[in-house]
Design a protein around this motif. Structure first.
Motif, PDB file in Angstrom:
ATOM      1  N   MET A 365       0.852  -1.191   0.000  1.00  0.00           N
ATOM      2  CA  MET A 365       0.000   0.000   0.000  1.00  0.00           C
ATOM      3  C   MET A 365       0.881   1.232   0.000  1.00  0.00           C
ATOM      4  N   VAL A 366       0.561   2.165  -0.885  1.00  0.00           N
ATOM      5  CA  VAL A 366       1.232   3.461  -0.933  1.00  0.00           C
ATOM      6  C   VAL A 366       0.150   4.515  -0.722  1.00  0.00           C
ATOM      7  N   ALA A 367       0.389   5.468   0.174  1.00  0.00           N
ATOM      8  CA  ALA A 367      -0.627   6.463   0.501  1.00  0.00           C
ATOM      9  C   ALA A 367      -0.078   7.870   0.366  1.00  0.00           C
ATOM     10  N   VAL A 368      -0.956   8.790   0.002  1.00  0.00           N
ATOM     11  CA  VAL A 368      -0.633  10.208  -0.092  1.00  0.00           C
ATOM     12  C   VAL A 368      -1.419  10.941   0.985  1.00  0.00           C
ATOM     13  N   ASN A 369      -0.707  11.625   1.870  1.00  0.00           N
ATOM     14  CA  ASN A 369      -1.329  12.427   2.924  1.00  0.00           C
ATOM     15  C   ASN A 369      -2.320  11.619   3.769  1.00  0.00           C
ATOM     16  N   ALA A 370      -1.927  10.420   4.149  1.00  0.00           N
ATOM     17  CA  ALA A 370      -2.756   9.562   5.001  1.00  0.00           C
ATOM     18  C   ALA A 370      -1.847   8.640   5.798  1.00  0.00           C
ATOM     19  N   SER A 371      -2.325   8.216   6.943  1.00  0.00           N
ATOM     20  CA  SER A 371      -1.536   7.393   7.860  1.00  0.00           C
ATOM     21  C   SER A 371      -1.265   6.003   7.299  1.00  0.00           C
ATOM     22  N   SER A 372      -0.108   5.463   7.650  1.00  0.00           N
ATOM     23  CA  SER A 372       0.216   4.075   7.297  1.00  0.00           C
ATOM     24  C   SER A 372      -0.731   3.083   7.960  1.00  0.00           C
ATOM     25  N   ARG A 373      -1.409   3.502   9.030  1.00  0.00           N
ATOM     26  CA  ARG A 373      -2.309   2.618   9.767  1.00  0.00           C
ATOM     27  C   ARG A 373      -3.528   2.195   8.953  1.00  0.00           C
ATOM     28  N   PHE A 374      -3.732   2.809   7.785  1.00  0.00           N
ATOM     29  CA  PHE A 374      -4.867   2.419   6.944  1.00  0.00           C
ATOM     30  C   PHE A 374      -4.607   1.151   6.133  1.00  0.00           C
ATOM     31  N   ASN A 375      -3.379   0.635   6.167  1.00  0.00           N
ATOM     32  CA  ASN A 375      -3.134  -0.630   5.458  1.00  0.00           C
ATOM     33  C   ASN A 375      -3.677  -1.781   6.299  1.00  0.00           C
ATOM     34  N   ASP A 376      -4.965  -1.980   6.182  1.00  0.00           N
ATOM     35  CA  ASP A 376      -5.711  -2.927   7.006  1.00  0.00           C
ATOM     36  C   ASP A 376      -6.986  -3.273   6.231  1.00  0.00           C
ATOM     37  N   GLY A 377      -7.340  -4.555   6.193  1.00  0.00           N
ATOM     38  CA  GLY A 377      -8.486  -4.964   5.402  1.00  0.00           C
ATOM     39  C   GLY A 377      -9.761  -4.258   5.784  1.00  0.00           C
ATOM     40  N   GLY A 378     -10.014  -4.106   7.076  1.00  0.00           N
ATOM     41  CA  GLY A 378     -11.220  -3.419   7.513  1.00  0.00           C
ATOM     42  C   GLY A 378     -11.220  -1.963   7.095  1.00  0.00           C
ATOM     43  N   GLN A 379     -10.078  -1.289   7.228  1.00  0.00           N
ATOM     44  CA  GLN A 379      -9.990   0.128   6.894  1.00  0.00           C
ATOM     45  C   GLN A 379     -10.095   0.382   5.393  1.00  0.00           C
ATOM     46  N   LEU A 380      -9.709  -0.598   4.589  1.00  0.00           N
ATOM     47  CA  LEU A 380      -9.743  -0.436   3.134  1.00  0.00           C
ATOM     48  C   LEU A 380     -11.028  -0.962   2.507  1.00  0.00           C
ATOM     49  N   GLY A 381     -11.976  -1.365   3.352  1.00  0.00           N
ATOM     50  CA  GLY A 381     -13.273  -1.765   2.835  1.00  0.00           C
ATOM     51  C   GLY A 381     -13.417  -3.231   2.506  1.00  0.00           C
ATOM     52  N   LEU A 382     -12.482  -4.065   2.982  1.00  0.00           N
ATOM     53  CA  LEU A 382     -12.565  -5.505   2.729  1.00  0.00           C
ATOM     54  C   LEU A 382     -13.356  -6.224   3.819  1.00  0.00           C
ATOM     55  N   GLY A 383     -13.681  -5.521   4.890  1.00  0.00           N
ATOM     56  CA  GLY A 383     -14.418  -6.119   5.997  1.00  0.00           C
ATOM     57  C   GLY A 383     -13.511  -6.728   7.039  1.00  0.00           C
ATOM     58  N   ALA A 384     -12.517  -7.451   6.591  1.00  0.00           N
ATOM     59  CA  ALA A 384     -11.517  -8.092   7.446  1.00  0.00           C
ATOM     60  C   ALA A 384     -10.380  -8.519   6.534  1.00  0.00           C
ATOM     61  N   GLU A 385      -9.351  -9.087   7.120  1.00  0.00           N
ATOM     62  CA  GLU A 385      -8.245  -9.596   6.300  1.00  0.00           C
ATOM     63  C   GLU A 385      -7.697 -10.855   6.945  1.00  0.00           C
TER      64      GLU A 385
END
Length: 419
Positions: A365-385
């Motif tokens: 995951m590469v992000a622009v102006n956002a926390s690294s903590r968003f690399n997570d299935g729930g946070q990315l809309g997958l529900g879980a991982e």
């Protein structure tokens, strides 16, 4: 029955369950997931009591703070598990979908249909909520799964497994579709790695030592990430107030997880303004800095000189490498050398620099102006991982329902023969 035979019998049952799951209707899978959400909420007290036994034993063993944090099932975490069940239940069922189809000159219709992977084995440490996340994702994707959690979470895992079995039975699905190894015997890991007759893919999730052991012993494909060494690059002209908040969240919120920030790279034009602010905000929260010579005087009194071994280290603690760089080129070179293909972020106002970073930096995951903590299935809309893959094949990044499937070719003919 010894552990080898136990695992072999579990493999046989999983293979049979996988065949049944391939034919399971979307409505049956949805019913099981919704039932599980209800059971998790109903059995909150029993889950908490089982977890308390694990926490007490872990405290007696002097388990470190990050692992204690991952082991603990709070009311909030239990509710998150229930909501994950409901979210995954509401996702489109991928199985049987023909993703594309084309016609050959001889009239054959050729398509690619999405299918389950089959039998998955998941080997993981500490986090008992992984038992639910893995079980529900594999269920939705039509797979069977054999779960081997860490000994420190044994009672929590067995309690959660019993709820999953109840939900499967209520939906008319085979309870062997989700099995948890009923033993803390470490021989189970090697036995699972050797069970290529029944297991199609194995996923280790935990410390680097565990993952390398599984990779060395496994006779089937492994989806893995060795460690999470995540960096933030603060570009020339970035919004420094915003960048400081992002850095604080990425490092301090949960320092013991794989998507926490481990390194900060700051363009030299912003260092004299940003780093004192970072030192105050993060330093007050207990963060110490391993700093390059240019960064060190700007981080007082919370910095120490960077050691040769600090770059590329996953600290799992309130410790962070800080380096001043002269350009985006230097930042990206540093990331290429010391990153772990997990998560990299850029703080910038420059669209061209942002898009270059997104295109060129190799991470799941590469992000622009956002926390690294968003690399997570729930946070990315997958529900879980079920985990975050940094190995690229066959998945890169958080693995949700679709990432636990593959495709097969389907050919529809009308008597064609090859000439």
């Amino acid at each position: 029955m010894d552990i080898q035979e136990t695992i072999n019998q579990m493999g046989k049952k999983a293979a049979a369950a996988a065949r049944a799951m391939r034919a399971a209707s979307p409505s049956a899978k949805t019913s099981a997931l919704l039932s599980l959400a209800q059971l998790i909420r109903q059995e909150n007290k029993a889950i908490t009591e089982a977890n308390a036994r694990d926490l007490a034993a872990a405290a007696d063993r002097s388990l470190d703070a990050p692992r204690m944090d991952r082991l603990r099932l709070t009311d909030a975490v239990i509710e998150e598990m229930a909501r994950a069940c409901e979210f995954v239940a509401g996702l489109p069922d991928p199985i049987g979908a023909t993703e594309k189809q084309w016609q050959r000159p001889n009239g054959l219709l050729v398509g690619k249909m999405r299918i389950p992977l089959g039998v998955i084995s998941m080997i993981y440490e500490s986090r008992p909520n992984v038992t639910v996340d893995s079980g529900i994702l594999c269920l939705k994707a039509g797979n069977a799964v054999i779960l081997r959690g860490g000994s420190e979470a044994f009672h929590s895992n067995m309690m959660l497994a019993s709820l999953i079995h109840r939900a499967l039975i209520l939906a008319g699905l085979p309870q062997d579709a989700v099995q948890v190894v009923p033993s803390t015997d470490r021989g189970a890991i090697k036995a699972l790695c050797e069970l290529e007759k029944y297991i199609d893919v194995i996923i280790p999730r935990g410390g680097e030592t565990l993952i390398r052991t599984v990779v060395a012993d496994a006779r089937m494909p492994v989806l893995k990430h060795y460690k999470g060494v995540c960096h933030a690059y603060v570009d020339e002209g970035a919004d420094l107030e915003q960048a400081c908040e992002i850095i604080f969240n990425a490092k301090v919120q949960r320092p013991g997880v794989c998507n926490a920030l481990e390194g900060l790279l700051v363009h030299r034009s912003e260092a004299h303004t940003l780093l004192p602010a970072v030192a105050q905000k993060l330093g007050d929260a207990g963060v110490s800095f391993r700093a390059c010579p240019r960064a060190l005087p700007l981080l007082a009194p919370h910095g120490v000189p960077m050691a040769e071994t600090d770059p590329g280290t996953e600290f799992h603690d309130l410790v962070m490498v800080v380096k001043v760089v002269d350009s985006q080129d230097e930042a990206q070179d540093y990331i290429a050398q010391h990153g772990s293909n997990h998560t990299e972020i850029i703080c910038t106002r420059n669209h061209q620099n942002a898009m270059r970073f997104v295109r060129e930096v190799d991470a799941s995951m590469v992000a622009v102006n956002a926390s690294s903590r968003f690399n997570d299935g729930g946070q990315l809309g997958l529900g879980a991982e079920i985990g975050i893959s940094t190995s690229k094949l066959h998945s890169y990044g958080p693995m949700g329902v679709e990432e636990l499937t593959t495709t097969k070719f389907v050919v529809l003919g009308n008597g064609q023969i090859r000439q």
